[in-house]
Every structure is written in C-alpha cells, then in structure tokens.
Design an enzyme around this catalytic site. Structure first.
Site, PDB file in Angstrom:
ATOM      1  N   ARG A   1       0.833  -1.204   0.000  1.00 33.11           N
ATOM      2  CA  ARG A   1       0.000   0.000   0.000  1.00 33.11           C
ATOM      3  C   ARG A   1       0.870   1.257   0.000  1.00 33.11           C
ATOM      4  NH1 ARG A   1      -3.289  -3.071   3.765  1.00 33.11           N
ATOM      5  NH2 ARG A   1      -5.468  -3.119   3.068  1.00 33.11           N
TER       6      ARG A   1
ATOM      7  N   CYS B   1       0.697  45.806   5.640  1.00 37.12           N
ATOM      8  CA  CYS B   1      -0.647  46.271   5.333  1.00 37.12           C
ATOM      9  C   CYS B   1      -1.120  45.756   3.979  1.00 37.12           C
ATOM     10  CB  CYS B   1      -0.716  47.790   5.388  1.00 37.12           C
ATOM     11  SG  CYS B   1       0.409  48.589   4.229  1.00 37.12           S
TER      12      CYS B   1
ATOM     13  N   GLY C   1      -7.623   8.044  -2.306  1.00 38.80           N
ATOM     14  CA  GLY C   1      -8.064   7.578  -3.607  1.00 38.80           C
ATOM     15  C   GLY C   1      -7.101   7.883  -4.732  1.00 38.80           C
TER      16      GLY C   1
ATOM     17  N   SER D   1       5.901  49.986   7.217  1.00 36.91           N
ATOM     18  CA  SER D   1       4.755  49.127   6.970  1.00 36.91           C
ATOM     19  C   SER D   1       4.954  48.500   5.607  1.00 36.91           C
ATOM     20  CB  SER D   1       3.459  49.932   7.009  1.00 36.91           C
ATOM     21  OG  SER D   1       2.377  49.081   6.691  1.00 36.91           O
TER      22      SER D   1
ATOM     23  N   TYR E   1       2.984  43.843  13.814  1.00 38.08           N
ATOM     24  CA  TYR E   1       1.556  43.609  13.585  1.00 38.08           C
ATOM     25  C   TYR E   1       1.290  43.287  12.125  1.00 38.08           C
ATOM     26  CZ  TYR E   1       1.361  48.261  11.505  1.00 38.08           C
ATOM     27  OH  TYR E   1       1.564  49.343  10.684  1.00 38.08           O
TER      28      TYR E   1
END
Lengths: 902, 902
Positions: free
Chosen positions: A89, A851, A98, A783, A871
């Site tokens: 297998r 951002c 499958g 950013s 962040y």
C-alpha cells in the site's frame, strides 16, 4: 536504510515513513494487534523518481525484511502448502485519498492458491483472493484497462445467475482466474509473474510510479502538497475479513466527528474485505451491532479505540479487520472534521482534560474560522439540489441566471443580483464577473480562470459543475431534463460546490454575529449546537489573543469600517488609504487640482479639499479613538482621478465630426493625454507625486493635524501615524518628512496642541527593502505594502496578470498558489526579512507591520510572525482570522505540538 | 585631532585635509618654500555641519597651532608693532572652483595696521590690506551685500580721479577703511571685531558654512560630488605680492595643458595679489618675462616646477607669490586638461619614462574617450558664435530652427533636420524632441527636463543659453540685435555649449574613424596633432585590452550593426533583441498571429514568419561568425505589435457615425481592447507570453537552429546562445527550456548538425535575483537586464518617469545621476551582486554578463568588474568606452594608483 520494520518506527517519522506507515509503527509500539510488516521509505521513492531506478541495496533490504516477516508469521511467500500473503500500500506524508495504489494478496500463484485453499479449508476464498490479486496487479502494475477485468467478472456473475462475487463457486472463480491470466498475457505481452518476489518488487515500483499519475499531480496542486515528497510503501501480512462467519471489516471514529461528542461511531461489514466497503456493494451495519456478533472482538476494539484516543489526544479514525474472530488494526489517523466540529471538538477535549488550551488553538485553523464566517444558506431551509461542482470561491450567492457579461452588467446596474453562468470564463468576461453576485461554470477546477479571478475578487464561485450543459447562444442551461432560462433564480454555495434551483435563504454566520454583538447576544436565540460552536470560538479566540505576540490591525478608510473592524478585534488601523476618500465626492476637486494651470487655481482647489479631508479623518480617528491609525498619504497615479482617455478621445472626435466642439472638453483631453502614462503603476504616484505637485501632501498632513487637534479639544485621544508611500530612496522620505514636520508644527502651534505623531514609510519597492538601513535613519516605522512589493518583485501587475496567465500558471504548477494570495517566501518574503533586519540594525526596535492583503492570509501571518513584524493589518472581515493565526503561530514558535491540520 | 600642521600631512590625506591642504603639506614635505600654516580637517567641518557647533577641543587646537605659527614666524597675530597676518581658505576633497570662501589679512585691526605700515615701510600697502580684510570679512563672514563695499571703493577712486586701487593714497584708503567699518557696524549690528582670534574663528566658521551655500550645493549636484564630505580650512601666513617692485603673483602649468608638450606655460602679474589676477583688472605678462624681471626667482620657480612634475608624475598647475624677491608656493594640483590632451599627455609621459602604460590608462577616462567620439564641428571652419549655454548633452547638430513640437515633427517628417528651440521643455515637447536633431533652451541647466530627456535619447542639447530670448509666439529668438526666425539654420555644440549662426560643417571624429578603418588609414591625411591623438588612443586602447579581465560585447539586432560593433572591438553579441525584427516588415504576420482565432490561422502566421526569422538570424550570426551571439526570445507585450487603442477607437467611432462600419476594423478593436493592459511593462510579455502563446518561442528557436545549421553547411562557425527573458521563478525557465531543447534536438537531428547551444536567462526581475540559486540549477548562463531590473527595483518605468519627475529629482538632489544612466549600486547593484553569488554557489563558474545600457557606462563597468561579471554588452558606439573602462578597472583592482580624474 530504506526499509523500517513496523517495530522500528513511530508516529514522529511521518516524513520518512508516510502517514500510514508512521501510524502503523505507532500502533505496533503500543502493542496493538497490527499485522506485522515493514515500510519502504519516501527517501527510496524519491531516489527512484529522480534516477529512474531503485537505490542500491533496496532490494536486498526488502528481501531481509520479507525473511523476518516470514519467520514471525511462520509462513513463506509462495509456499505451495501454506503461503504468506502480503498487501502493498502507498502511504505519503499527507493523505491523498483515492489518489494512489494498493495491491493485495501478493504471494499467490498457481501453486500457492491450492495451498491457501487447503489451509483455509475454503477453496472459494482462495480462488477469489487470487482473482483479486490478478485484477489489482493487472490494473495497477501492468496498467491494463480495468474494464477488461470488470466486464468478465460481470459476465461470470450473469452466467452464474448471481448478484455478488461471494456467490460465485470455486469453479467459477477458477475459470475467471484463467480468463484474467489470459487478459494479462495478452495485454501486457507476458504471463502473470508466478514468482512472489517479482510480484512484490513490481508492486512496490508501481506504487512509486503512482506518485506521478496525472490525477495525483492535479490533486497535489489543488491541495498545495509539495510535488517532490514522494510516497512510502507499506508491505504488510494480509488479514482477511472475508473468510466466512466470525470475519469482517470496518471503519470507525473514536467520537462523533460532527459534534465531537463522546462515543464510538462507525460501520461494520461481515465477511468482507476493506475494498468491498468502499465499493458499497452491500449495506454496512452500525458498529454497535458488532457487540452482538462478536462481543470479545467488540470489547477489544472499544478498548483499543480508547487507547488510541488517549494516546493521540484527538479524535481518531481507524480501519480494522476481524479474521476468524481475531481483531487486526489496519490503519489509524487523526480524524478529519468539518470547520465547526474542529472548534467544538477542540474545546471538548480541553474540558475532558485531554488537551490544553494551547493545543486547542493549534487544532483549529484560520481557514476553518474564515469558512465559519462566510454567509451560509440556512440549514433548515428546503433546497433543490441541481448540480455539484468544485467549491472554487466560498460564500453563498443567490441571483438571476445570466449567460453573458453584457447582460450581467446591465441587470446589475438595475440593482438585480445576478449569477453569471458560463461554460468557462476568459478575460472578456471580467466586466460581468465584477457585476455578478456569483459565478458558475461547467468547466474547469480550482485553478480555472473563473476560480482564480473570483477568489481574487472575493466573489462566490462554483466551477466545473460538469453535469450542467450551458447553451449561451440559447440563453439556457440544462441538467438532465431540468432547464434553467435567463432570469430564473438559482443559489450557489461556493463552500460546498452545490448549486440549487430557486432561492435558498442566506443567513449571516453565527460566528460573525458573535464578533459583532458579543457572546451573550449571539447565543441568545440559536439552537444548542450553534451556541456550543459560538462558545467554542469565543474560548479559542480569547486564548489565541492571550498568546499572540503579533498585533492585528485593520485596513479601513471610513468611520463605519473602522468601527466594524474594532468589533472584530482590530487594535488600530494599519492602512487608511486616503485615495479612496479622493475618489468619492471629492473627485471633482481633485480633478480641478490636477488641471489647475495657475497657482491660484491650484490653491483654490486645495482650499476646497481641506475641510472635506478634515471631516474624513475626524470620522476615522474618532472611531479608532485611543488606537493607532496609520494614514497613508495619497498613492495612486494622477490620471485615476481623470476621465478615461480613450472614451474622451472618442467623444471629442465625435463632437468635432458633428461640429459641436466643446473647448473645455478638448482642454481636458489635452491634459489627460499629457498625464497619460504607459505604466501608471510605475509612474508618477506616491511620494513622487507628493514631491512634484506642490501642496498636496501638505494639505493631507494639515487635515490630519486639524482633525486630531479638534478631537483632542473634545477630550478624545486620536493617534495618527503618517505614512509616506512608494519610497525608493531615503532622500525622498527625508524631503517629504521635512515638509510634513513643518506643517505639523504649524498646526500644533496654532492650536496649542502638541501631537507628536510618528512619520514612517511603506516598504513596497524592492529598493526600499534593499536600502532599509538608510531609510530607517529617518523613518520612524515601516509598513510593508506586500501587494505592491509582490508586483515589483515579480514584475507583474495584479490587474493585468491574474486574468492573463495566473490560470495557466496554476495549471502548469508554476504557482501552487497566487503570490498575491499567500506571501512568496523565497522572493518577496526574503525582501521583507532583509528589510526588517536592516531597518532594526539602524533603529533597534523599529516598529514594523504589514498592510498588504497578505496580512489576512493564514500562512502569511505565520511568516510575518517568524520574521518579527509587530503587527499585521487586514480587511475587517479577516481580523479574527489573523488573530487566531497569530495565536497559533505564537504557540507553535513557543514549541507547540504543531498538529497536522492538513 | 582636528588640526594638522602643514609639516604633519601629505598628499595621501586629501579626504581629511582637502585637496589644497594635502598638496600644501606635500610641498612642505618636499622642502619647497610654502608659507607655514595648518589645516583644519573636513572631519571638524562635518561635525560642525551636523551639530551646528565646533567639536570639543577644536578652538584649543587652533590656538596651539596659532602659537606654533607665531613662534616660527617670529610675529604675533594682532601685535601692534609687527603683526602676523594669515589667510583663511577653504579646500574640499574635490575642487569646487569659485564656489567657496577665502578671507585674507586676518590679524589686522586699528592698531596693528599702523604696525604693519611701519614694518613694511608702506602705509598705502597696510591700509589697502586692512581695506581688503574689511571687505572680505564683511562679505564672507557677515554676509553683507558686496555692492556696499564696491560702490564706496568706486566712489573713492572717482573722487581721487584714479583708475585702479593701487593709485589710492594712504589717506584715501584710511578714509575708505572708516567707511567700511561703518558699513559693517550698520549692516551687521556690531563693530568689526578687533580681536584677531575672534576674526580667525569667525572666518573658519564662515568657510564651514560656505559648504552649504546654494551655489555650492548646485555645483556639487552637477558634478556629482557627495553632499556630506564637508570642506577643510587652511590657515596660512600671508605672503604679499603687492608690496611694490620685486613682488608679484602668478599661475603656471608645468607643461602645455593642451598638447602636453614640455615647457612652462603661465602668467605673471607684478605688484599684485592673487585675487587681482582673477579680477582681471590688469593684463598679465607671459611667465617667461619673469626671467628678465627676477632671474633668481624665475630659476627657483623652474626648478620647483620640475621637482613637482617629477614628484607628481603628471602635469601640475600651481599658484605662487613673490614677496620682495622671495618666492612662495601657494598651491599646486594635478592640472586639468581637455579630453584630447589627456590621451596625448598620458602617452608623452610614458615616452618620457615618467609613467607606465598602466598609469597612462588610468590617466584617461571612458567619458573622455566618448567625448572624442562624438561628431565635431570642423575645427578649421568659420563659426559665428551666437550664444553659449550649458553643455547638456554632447554632439554636434545642425538644423533649421523651430519653436514648437508640432512643427518639429512635421518638418522632420519631410526629411529636414530641425533644432527645437524652447525657453524650457516639458513633457508636451517629447514628440518634438524625438523628431529634432538637437535641442536648445534658454533656461535650465544640466538637470533640466530638456537636458535629462536629451541625454536619455542620446540627442545633442545645449541648455540655459541665457542671453537668448525665445519668443515662441512670434516664432523668433533674439540675441541682442541678432534675430533668428523659424527656418533659419543654426549649429549647436552639445560638448561645449556653443550655439552658432548658420551651418558649421560637421565632421566624423578621427577617433571613430580610427576604430572604423584602423590606425594607418585614420592618420593618413590628418594634421599632426590629430595623428598624435589617434596614435595615443591606439596605444592606450591596446594596453587596456591587454589588461582587462571583463569581456565586451555589443547589443545589436542586425548584420550591419553587428559588423560595425565588431570593428569597434566587440567580442560577440550580448543582446540580440528579436522583437526589433518583429516590428519591421514582419509586423503584419505578428499581428495575424496575435489575432488568430483558430489553430490553423495561428499555424499559418507562424509558418509565414519562419523563413523571415531564419534570414534575420542568418545575417547576424554570419556577421559575428566565430563569436558568441546571445539571442533573447521575444520580450515585449503583445499589444506593441497592434494598432494604438485610442486611435483605433476614434476611427471606429467615426466610421460608425458616418455609417461606414468596417467589420474587420471593429474586430481588431475588440481584440486590441481584450489585450489592452493597465501596465504592459508588468503584463503578459517575455517568458509569460512564450508559455501562453503556443508556438511562438518554438518558432524562434527553430529559426535560430535552422540558420545556424545552414551556416555550418557553408563552413561557418555560428555560436548562438538562447536567452529566455523575464524569468521570475525557476519553473518558468524549466518549462521553456524543455520546449527549446525539444526543438533544437529536432532541427539538429533533421540536419545532422549538432549545435550544442547553451540556454540561459535574463536576470531582470528582483525575484530572479533573489532566487538565482534555484534558477542556476537549469540556466546555463545569466545576463543581467539592468534596464528592466532598475525599473522594477525602483518601481518606475523609464518611459514615464524620465519626463515626469527625473528632472525635479535631479534638481532636489534625490538622484545625483539617473539610475538608468549609471548603475544604482545600493539597490539594483546589490541585487546583481547577490544573483552572481547565488548563481555561482549553485553552478560554479556560471557565465554572467550584463546587457542593459549600463554596460556602456564607465562607472557601471567598474562595478560589473568588481562583482565578477564575465562581460558587459553595450551599443556599438559605447564598445570602445567599455573596453577602456574595463582596462582601467583591471589596473585599479590590481593595485593601480587610482589617479584622481575628477
């Protein structure tokens, strides 16, 4: 070493042994009844796939392990008296159900089948086993068309006048074996190999090859499984569930995979092999019935399942076989579950003391949370299922069917919801796709043009619903006898791929409601399973928030959006795009500003804009009172604020033709032509515009400062951060910063209101990342604008390429996922990592966020956590997803278990 | 340590002591008669400029050095009986002539002036010296408008009825001193400082401040001198050339700066100070006359100049003063020279055994060579000089004057050469600038819009010819009384900034002729100075070729271009742009290919293109027989081959209005609309197009292979390298490479002609550079497309931004040079360096070149040598420049002296 006995591995070795092999080893280690065997490693497979031949020593290693197996079983492969039979297998790192291959009953041949018949005292069983081997070997190893075997089996059953295989007599099966051997000899050009060792080696190689079948390749692309992992191969002594009464086979979950409630769930099929269950020929029994049929086996199974669940500390999904009242465990794995069940089960396991809250957070994903947040069709509503396709882009959409883009645009303009139905879409359909509420195609899968574009737009789509016949010319579609005409209403579920006739009521997700109104209100009048789900989400979110290091902000441009995001848990605004403000009612002033031909005209336009901008900023700063609001000064190219050049040129030409020349219009066209750019994305925009068009940035900074001072005077706490876009070199920033500081100081002095706002920059060009050390000398925060950074790093503009070649690229596997959807770690991500390091080398502790839209993508959130951003910022709806993934990332990085959620 | 005595420095310390200070120290070290003094370092200046105050300890150090100076001179600053006087002069690292400040005679005050008068026995001299101090101190230190002093001096001369300062009597000068002190007291609000130490410190500070005067800032930008170097300050005992007979001042070169011939050249002014020479009030004498006036001083000067030249091993330029028959050296530096003289002098110094050939190559620059290669106005022709402006973009252009873009375009279309004359240009003028032979403006300098755009186009331009009055409305320009109307012919010299009335004959550069026809033919019938120049160029080029490591190829698309470049010394083609072929006569087939709606139509279009492409490639491969030819598969976006969208839309609309709808045209418009891209530079082009449009790349590879096989069968040696453009990720390359290999193998087999052509890639996207290690797994060579790499790294498209904001950016100093002109080392260069390292980590020895236009830029060539590229490729005309700079770079890297060529 390329081969591991089941006794030598464990579940931590899934990379090497595959999921199935690692779990078989784990169960063996736990002392559970697993038929003995061994696993050939993924490493051996990779060697084979790269070089085309087995690694040196592999065959000798297999021979050694076969000998060990023969010894422990007391039988030999091919022994004419009492043969050992084995299964072969596949078992890859990630489950590919499958997709890949299995060959059972290896070891049978013309002689040993007789021995098996005698030993088992069951000639029918023996000849049926041989028949099965020939059939599987023929299909899998020799690549013979399956119909060659199936048609002969059907003919034999018909001739015998029976309905099922088991009713065939030994003689009839023997005859079938003869026919199958003939098929093999004819189709493959050689007789079926009688040597069991040859059977084994060829089956192993067939499993290796199955890694690269077309369907496996496609599956991996769809599921984003790396293409170069390879599969392991498990060779295991056969256990037979089809040797009469007291035998059978079954599958089971250790608890309810839908709700997580304790108790065993499963199915059992007496006198059958596993493949028969899958084939669905006979109806299975509920697992509880086994208690009556074979109490000792049932009790043992219950005990094993309890062992497994407490060992794996999660719901397990198992396969077993009972051979003459002896229970054998053939497989176990952590059970799959729905998004809702994942949350509920995680919390139940916590409450049962099985796992910690950390682990509970690891057990769910942002993708599952996102799924729970899409609008859904009401569960109790009546539905008339018309068809099913691929769940290409999630959500629930209801609308009138239209068959072309123009109609979609026209009807949508009249305020109607439409579903655009096409065989497949192409770039011509873009207008219609934008206008439609949902998209349905009869061709193509998750990587088709329709799917890619719809996901990019966040629009519900079902693709490749193949039993729908679309006749665009006749403005009609058919499913069998059912005909749906233009204007008829349908409902499509982009999360399940279902297509319903008529309108199915859409309801807001209870999870969204929870974020909007809080726990108590959200569970006030819903059913208990829903309440349970919402409570589970609440507990997991709260824990994720406790654990995460990464802040989560939102991208919002208006007061209402900001307020909504705040309810979703946003800790500020990471990106306020001021151009959105400029595109609304202010557009006419902006046009005046751009077209101004004298300083006076320009000053007048700026003066008219100032109070409008102050009002804009006041709204948002007020909504985010006390939280940071990063305001990006105007970014897009000038001509976005002007009329379309081609349309205007046509108008002016027609006016002229008609002798109705409008001088003002001609003048505007002249300016539009002057400002036209070949590549506006790479043109006069962002800081460049700020430096070249006097007064524009100053106006914006003044408006921010005035808005903030006014709020301060009302006792509010506005916290703006001023962000300068499209910096490529430190000097651009320094010039702009100096001007902004001058304006800030002026307004501060005028109002007696010291603001102390930080001034920072977007990092959205490769050069900004490469020179981040210099830029950080004067920029107070970074950013990352990963949308633009992706565009320039890859050199393609999102507007143009998603439609033009993302779809073929995904089909070819050049992408496994769009780099606009999930951060490209090797390229764009490398620049982000570099810029953070360089920036902080200059300015230790430099505050860094992202951002771009990647801020709401689960995989990207983990990356941003890893590179140390402070962040992420994303659309309001993705804020909870980012919070959860930030929590998961923190736990993982703190050494969490990293449960396999695939 | 912020102060160095002249005895403690040397010429290697120019960074710290400035050019003047370092050379004063060097002369002191050589024992030459230099008035003693000391230098305040550039470091002190930088500290002052950054912090606004002197560094700690500077004043104490200066005081110590003043004391040492007083001791060695036996005089004290401000001594009322016999005062020491000092000069305070700026001296930066790079010469900034006339940009910065000097104050002489520091140390005089109301008391010491009397002492000086007595000691010198010359009251007129003493009061004149005090008058000069007050005037210079007032202007330089106190920032008083110079006219305040000059007008009073003029009035005094008028009142006295004399023409020159020296004719004023001591009393008249004394009176003037009184007036000047009043001016100072009134204008600065405080009396002139009597304390000599205060005078000194304030003068030093004034020199520091002069670094940032507007004109100094502009000068540095124009000359690309870094803004943050600061200046040193030299404080030196005064030597007076204006103390009567036996005194004087002069400037000299150690040999002829025009031809390099031996012998002294210079001017001498008796009884004068250096500033008087500059003021040009009196006529100078030839230096030889000094021999008669003061033989000992003359002989000493000759001996010193010989010492200097043999010490500096180059032509030197000096300033000296004779004070009462005592010679003092005030300055020396390596002399400036013209481009032609640079080559001739270098070779003469070699022939005299002064320098080596390595040094000779270092003494000339690619920029000088390029200057010699521009067409020139015939030297012996008559010229009628009309005006002079800034030499904004080199070359010689002759044409009819036009005053607007539309006329320029119209006349040029009729085959006329036009010179576009504007006050200043803006983006509206682009069409006219393209059409014109040359550009002339009356406003703006080297960084004006006109200058930037003209250099970008390689078009001759003279800018800021301020005495020309341009009246576009009247289609006329005036210089004084001369009026030039539209259609009149003028000639402009972009290398000198000169504007001539009428046609001046243009001649090919003798240096270009040398490259075209070889040395002997080139010197056959030219005058001796020209022949001497050509011989010098020949020797230097041959030595540069011997020394260089870097190969030089060319960018050429046609046989004639390739042949020409080969004559210029190109060692192959680094970039053959196949799209240029597609834009010519083949365009109609390409249009058919793109608009093909069926496979048959597409196949037909491809079949029609094949023989044309084969012919194209045959020409170029033949011209470069035996040398490598890197062929880039088609790169630009599809719609470049299609009609302009706006024009077509207008046509179709007008057709419709007139009831003359042309269906074919409507169909083309539909396709053009479908293929239109927001940002074609970032769209469907390069490898993307190759992967999406079946057969296109295969066609090109087939044409290359067929052309090569045909040439082989003629006994030729074609050496193509196939280059795939716009790779962002390794998978794109791998797919395309596989197809190319298939086609190559097919043609090779068909013709029995193994080619073995390498397949490599352009590195022109940041992501390709970032993932170069992966790409090098299958790419056999890299070629850096630094034009596109610059566009994506900076995020601006050259088409759009040079016009829109490069000019203000250069004015603001955000750029010191366009990054398209010279490689941006920090950003784009960093990516190049990274990609070379990563590529060679995967594939040691990976062959790397550059094919952007930077390949012909001197500074960039050094950079590419430094990062280890194997070759640069540039336009045929720049090949010699690249060869020379590659040689210079090799010598420099081998430890050459690195002469200061600025």
């Amino acid at each position: 070493m390329y081969v591991y006995d089941f006794r030598d591995g464990d579940r931590s070795m899934a990379d090497l042994l595959g999921g199935k092999g690692a779990n078989l080893a784990e169960m063996t280690k736990l002392g559970l009844p697993v038929p003995p065997g061994f696993t050939i490693t993924t490493e051996a497979c990779r060697h084979y796939l790269l070089s085309g031949s087995n690694p040196d020593g592999l065959e000798a290693e297999i021979a050694t392990h076969v000998a060990t197996l023969e010894e422990s079983m007391g039988r030999r492969l091919g022994d004419p008296r009492d043969p050992l039979l084995v299964s072969v297998r596949s078992g890859a790192r990630f489950s590919m159900p499958g997709m890949m291959e299995t060959v059972l009953n290896i070891g049978l041949n013309d002689e040993s089948v007789e021995g098996l018949a005698q030993v088992a005292d069951d000639p029918r069983f023996a000849w049926d086993a041989y028949r099965r081997l020939l059939q599987m070997f023929g299909k899998t190893v020799l690549d013979i068309y399956g119909e060659e075997f199936e048609s002969r089996l059907d003919a034999a059953k018909e001739a015998a006048g029976v309905a099922t295989d088991v009713e065939l007599s030994p003689e009839q099966l023997k005859d079938l074996v003869g026919q199958f051997k003939d098929v093999i000899a004819r189709e493959s050009g050689a007789p079926f190999p009688q040597d069991p060792h040859e059977q084994l080696m060829r089956a192993v190689r067939a499993v290796f090859d199955s890694w690269n079948t077309e369907r496996a390749v496609l599956y991996r692309r769809r599921e984003r499984i790396p293409a170069d992992l390879g599969t392991a191969v498990n060779v295991q002594a056969m256990a037979f569930g089809n040797v009469g009464e007291g035998s059978g086979t079954g599958v089971a979950f250790t608890r309810d995979p839908g709700s997580g409630e304790k108790g065993v769930y499963g199915d059992y099929l007496p006198d059958a092999q596993g493949e028969d269950v899958v084939a669905g020929i006979r109806n299975t029994l509920p697992l509880h019935d086994l208690e009556q049929l074979d109490k000792p086996a049932y009790d043992e199974l219950m005990s094993i399942m309890a062992t497994l669940e407490s060992h794996y500390r999660d719901i397990c999904d198992i396969e077993f076989t009972i051979e003459r009242r002896k229970l054998w465990m053939l497989q176990t794995r952590v059970g799959k579950r729905t998004a809702g069940a994942a949350f509920r089960i995680a919390i139940q396991l916590v409450d049962e003391g099985v796992i910690s809250m950390d682990e509970a957070v690891e057990r769910v994903t942002g993708a599952q949370l996102a799924q729970l947040m899409f609008p859904q069709f009401a569960t109790d509503s009546e539905r008339d299922l018309l068809a099913k396709g691929t769940n290409a882009s999630p959500g629930a959409a209801v609308g009138k069917v239209v068959f072309d883009s123009a109609t979609a645009v026209a009807w949508a303009a009249r305020g109607q919801d439409v579903i655009l139905v096409r065989r497949e879409t192409n770039p011509d359909d873009l207008g219609g796709m934008v206008a439609a509420t949902g998209i349905l195609t009869s061709r193509g899968g998750k990587t088709s043009h329709a799917a890619v574009v719809a996901r990019g737009m966040g629009k519900t789509a079902v693709c490749g619903a193949e039993n729908i016949e679309v006749r665009s010319a006749d403005k009609v579609m058919r499913v069998g006898d059912v005909q749906v005409a233009e204007g008829d209403v349908i409902s499509i579920d982009g999360s399940t791929g279902e297509v319903f006739l008529g309108e199915v009521p859409v309801m807001q997700s209870p999870v969204v409601r929870y974020f909007e109104v809080g726990l108590d209100a959200a569970i006030a009048d819903v059913d208990e399973p829903t309440a349970d789900l919402v409570r589970a989400v609440d507990r997991i979110m709260r824990h994720a928030d406790d654990r995460r290091r990464l802040g989560v902000r939102t991208n919002a441009d208006t007061g209402p959006d900001a307020a909504r995001a705040r309810r979703m848990g946003a800790q500020g605004i990471g990106l306020l795009r001021t151009e959105h403000m400029f595109l609304g009612e202010h557009k006419k002033y902006v046009e005046k500003l751009i077209l101004a031909s004298t300083d006076d005209e320009r000053e007048a336009a700026l003066a008219a804009l100032l109070p409008l901008q102050i009002a804009d900023f006041t709204d948002v700063l007020d909504a985010m009172d006390g939280l940071p609001v990063t305001i990006r000064l105007i970014d897009p190219p000038l001509h976005e604020f002007l009329p379309d050049r081609t349309e205007l040129a046509v108008e002016v030409a027609l006016d002229k033709e008609r002798g109705q020349v409008d001088e003002a219009k001609v003048q505007v066209l002249r300016e539009v032509n002057r400002l036209a750019e070949q590549n506006p994305m790479l043109g006069l925009r962002g800081v460049r515009l700020g430096l070249v068009l006097p007064g524009l940035f100053a106006l914006q900074v003044r408006a921010i400062a005035e808005a903030a001072c006014a709020l301060r005077s009302q006792g509010k706490d506005p916290r703006a951060e001023i962000m300068i876009p499209l910096i490529a070199t430190a000097a651009e920033f320094e010039f702009t910063r100096a001007e902004a500081e001058r304006v800030l100081a002026e307004v501060e002095a005028k109002n007696g209101c010291p603001l102390g706002f930080a001034i920072g920059t977007m990092i959205e060009l490769p050069r900004a990342a490469l020179t981040a050390d210099r830029i950080a000398e004067s920029a107070e925060f970074f950013s990352f604008g990963t949308n633009d950074l992706t565009q320039t790093t890859w050199g393609f503009s999102r507007d143009d390429v998603e439609a033009a070649f993302f779809s073929p690229y995904l089909e070819m596997g050049i992408f496994s996922v769009s780099p606009f959807e999930s951060i490209d770690r090797q390229g764009v991500g490398e620049l982000v990592r570099m810029a953070v390091q360089k920036g902080r080398a200059t300015r230790p502790g430099l505050h860094c966020g992202v951002c771009g839209e990647h801020g709401g993508d689960p995989d990207s959130v983990h990356f941003f956590d890893e590179v140390g951003l402070d962040y992420v910022s994303c659309s309001p709806f993705r804020v909870p997803v980012a919070r959860l993934e930030a929590g998961r990332s923190a736990i993982e990085r703190a050494g969490g278990k990293g449960s396999d959620t695939r």
